[in-house]
Design an enzyme around this catalytic site. Structure first.
Site, PDB file in Angstrom:
ATOM      1  N   ASP A 109     -22.874 -24.509   4.680  1.00 37.95           N
ATOM      2  CA  ASP A 109     -23.574 -25.050   3.548  1.00 37.95           C
ATOM      3  C   ASP A 109     -22.979 -24.802   2.158  1.00 37.95           C
ATOM      4  OD1 ASP A 109     -25.957 -26.222   2.426  1.00 37.95           O
ATOM      5  OD2 ASP A 109     -27.266 -25.321   4.059  1.00 37.95           O
ATOM      6  N   ASP A 211     -25.336 -29.227  -0.605  1.00 37.47           N
ATOM      7  CA  ASP A 211     -26.944 -29.106  -1.058  1.00 37.47           C
ATOM      8  C   ASP A 211     -27.036 -29.903  -2.299  1.00 37.47           C
ATOM      9  OD1 ASP A 211     -29.424 -27.428  -0.873  1.00 37.47           O
ATOM     10  OD2 ASP A 211     -28.783 -26.634  -2.771  1.00 37.47           O
ATOM     11  N   GLU A 253     -27.023 -33.678   0.985  1.00 31.73           N
ATOM     12  CA  GLU A 253     -28.383 -33.578   1.043  1.00 31.73           C
ATOM     13  C   GLU A 253     -28.851 -34.650  -0.314  1.00 31.73           C
ATOM     14  OE1 GLU A 253     -32.196 -30.528   0.647  1.00 31.73           O
ATOM     15  OE2 GLU A 253     -30.124 -30.289  -0.456  1.00 31.73           O
ATOM     16  N   HIS A 327     -34.313 -26.604   7.330  1.00 30.71           N
ATOM     17  CA  HIS A 327     -34.919 -25.128   7.058  1.00 30.71           C
ATOM     18  C   HIS A 327     -36.083 -25.526   5.823  1.00 30.71           C
ATOM     19  CE1 HIS A 327     -31.652 -26.510   4.321  1.00 30.71           C
ATOM     20  NE2 HIS A 327     -32.111 -25.701   3.461  1.00 30.71           N
ATOM     21  N   ASP A 328     -35.911 -26.594   5.087  1.00 30.19           N
ATOM     22  CA  ASP A 328     -37.012 -26.775   4.072  1.00 30.19           C
ATOM     23  C   ASP A 328     -38.330 -27.653   4.647  1.00 30.19           C
ATOM     24  OD1 ASP A 328     -35.511 -25.689   2.032  1.00 30.19           O
ATOM     25  OD2 ASP A 328     -34.452 -27.668   1.682  1.00 30.19           O
TER      26      ASP A 328
END
Length: 558
Positions: A109, A211, A253, A327-328
């Site tokens: 990430d 990200d 993302e 994860h969000d």
């Protein structure tokens, strides 16, 4: 992970990651090897056999870099070191080697929109306008009234500007105040970022997940946060100077992505990214005022419209990422299925629908065993900075604490961050200590050990879907077509390649559904996967059980 030899054998335009399945791990919550209540790299290494059995090809690790953990690792204080609670660089190198030995790559990430306020660059930057690192970040003088320079708001609540008393100026943070935004207009920033990325590439990683990458081209004086005018210039430069020389997977993302902009990111001639994560299917369920904290009722027709739109838009160029959760986001079976009434059936149905579309599937840890949202009752049980900030702001604005908790139980990020449920032992086998966040109390029945020994489990259903992708080219490259778009309960689509047609039929309702199919879909064939019993012949009339799903491979008529 060197895939060059494999890539040379593929036809033009085809990539090794087209047939791959990615498994996302949230390291803090996956497996704790030393009993401190926090998952770690050694714990991940210990579970590589489990992941190999599942059949996945890549592991995406949420951030493991050194960090004060204000945002659970998305605030990085050293890009080239490992957070001590997760282990050491030697532990990471060992993970890469052991994963590669099993044919699994490691994807990191990459958080380069911002750093931690404890990063040495920011500590230097705070020393004043004359410091060489001052322009590594975005500083502005106070506005005419002495307040923030403009009205930009943080995604975590409150102003996006914080006054630094050392210099009397404000710095920008589009997330937590402890996550100052980097100034991508400064070439020195970009050089340092690219140097760091190449350092990781040389350690043998197989990819980067990037990200909030659509933020790096921001123009804050114009109030422009996403999709700034130099965004794609920066990504093309990044590609040239780093991963473009390697055969790896890169995923951006991009909450702002549209089908058109996705082609800018991932078009085959753009030299930017492999694909993007877009979230239109997620945000279409959010309330116009309270957002995800007061979600709308599920609407299958809208969901089908969004998913099909993206399938059509990237059918000839670009590539889709396929995911229900991360994860969000809330747990898939709680968000789109029926975790209480038809847990197994609806979880398998969701997997079938997603994995047989065109694109690369992503599995979030625990999704493969049907992990659910967590029934927290008080705000004290939550750990996520976003949830804690939003609770304060929403309650101050008049929302009752009970209504906020109700919304958080549906949408808060901690739903995905409770520990992985390995077995029926204390804390689900995640740790021998006290976990950093409570384990979902259903671990006694929903756990990996039980799932792996049950031939009809959700886990084995995922395993079959992953294997099917590797053996049937129609799943990877077949042309997508949706059917019965306005049906409120059923999702029907087909994939076609050469003489093969795959027909996927799914019931999203907790009741029986009767379908009348178009005549061209009615055919005998081979049922590749199902969650009740196999259906080898499609007639024009189909009766579906609650949350039933199956896929039939047929030979197309002349």
């Amino acid at each position: 992970m060197n895939r060059a030899s494999e890539q040379e054998a593929l036809p033009a335009g085809r990539k090794w990651w087209h047939v791959s399945t990615v498994y996302q791990i949230y390291p803090r919550s996956f497996c704790d090897s030393n009993g401190d209540g926090i998952g770690d790299i050694a714990g991940i290494t210990s579970k590589l056999g489990y992941l190999k059995s599942l059949g996945i090809d890549l592991i995406w690790l949420s951030p493991i870099y050194r960090s004060p953990m204000d945002d659970n690792g998305y605030d990085i204080s050293d890009y080239q070191d490992i957070a001590p609670e997760f282990g050491t660089l030697a532990d990471f190198d060992h993970l890469v080697v052991e994963a590669r030995r099993r044919g699994i790559g490691i994807m990191l990430d990459l958080v380069v929109n911002h750093t931690s306020d404890e990063h040495p660059w920011f500590l230097e930057s705070r020393k004043g306008p004359g410091n060489p690192f001052r322009d590594f970040y975005i500083w502005r003088r106070p506005g005419p009234d002495g307040g923030p320079p403009n009205d930009l708001m943080s995604s975590f609540g409150g102003p996006a500007w914080t006054l630094d008393p050392l210099s009397g100026e404000y710095y920008l943070h589009l997330f937590s105040r402890r996550q100052p935004d980097l100034n991508w207009e400064n070439p020195a920033v970009r050089r340092e970022i690219y140097k760091m990325m190449n350092w990781w590439l040389e350690r043998g990683i197989a990819g980067f997940r990037m990200d909030v990458i659509d933020y790096i081209g921001k123009q804050v004086d114009q109030g422009l946060v996403k999709d700034g005018p130099r965004l794609h210039e920066y990504l093309q430069e990044m590609n040239r100077r780093t991963f473009g020389r390697h055969d790896i997977l890169t995923v951006g993302e991009c909450w702002s992505a549209t089908p058109g902009s996705a082609l800018l990111y991932s078009g085959r001639d753009r030299s930017e990214l492999s694909m993007v994560f877009q979230f239109e299917h997620v945000t279409q369920q959010w309330d116009e005022i309270y957002g995800k904290w007061r979600p709308k009722a599920f609407d299958l027709v809208k969901l089908k419209s969004v998913l099909s739109k993206w399938q059509y838009a990237l059918s000839e160029d670009g590539w889709n990422s396929l995911f229900w959760g991360n994860h969000d986001l809330p747990r898939a079976v709680s968000q789109y299925g029926d975790a209480a009434g038809y847990h197994s059936q609806s979880a398998k149905m969701l997997a079938t629908v997603l994995h047989l579309m065109k694109g690369t599937p992503f599995i979030y840890q625990g999704e493969e065993i049907g992990m659910t949202n967590v029934p927290f009752t008080t705000i004290d049980q939550y750990r996520d900075i976003e949830t804690l900030n939003m609770h304060r702001l929403h309650v101050e604005a008049g929302l009752s604490p009970e209504d906020f908790i109700k919304g958080a139980n549906q949408s808060a990020r901690d739903n995905a961050r409770t520990p992985m449920q390995w077995n029926a032992a204390a804390h689900g086998g995640f740790t021998k200590g006290v976990p950093w966040i409570e384990v979902n109390p259903n671990y006694a029945t929903v756990n990996a050990e039980a799932a792996m020994t049950d031939e009809r489990s959700i886990w084995n259903h995922y395993r079959k879907l992953i294997a099917l992708r590797k053996t049937h080219p129609v799943i990877v490259y077949g042309l997508y077509q949706s059917w019965l778009d306005q049906h409120p309960d059923a999702f029907v689509y087909s994939r076609a390649l050469d003489r093969d047609r795959l027909v996927v039929i799914a019931n999203f309702a907790p009741h029986k559904v009767q379908l009348t199919l178009p005549r061209e879909l009615a055919n005998p064939g081979t049922c590749l996967i199902w969650n009740y019993e196999p259906v080898d012949t499609l007639g024009e009339n189909v009766d579906l059980k609650p949350y039933e799903a199956f896929a039939i491979l047929c030979e197309m008529r002349e």
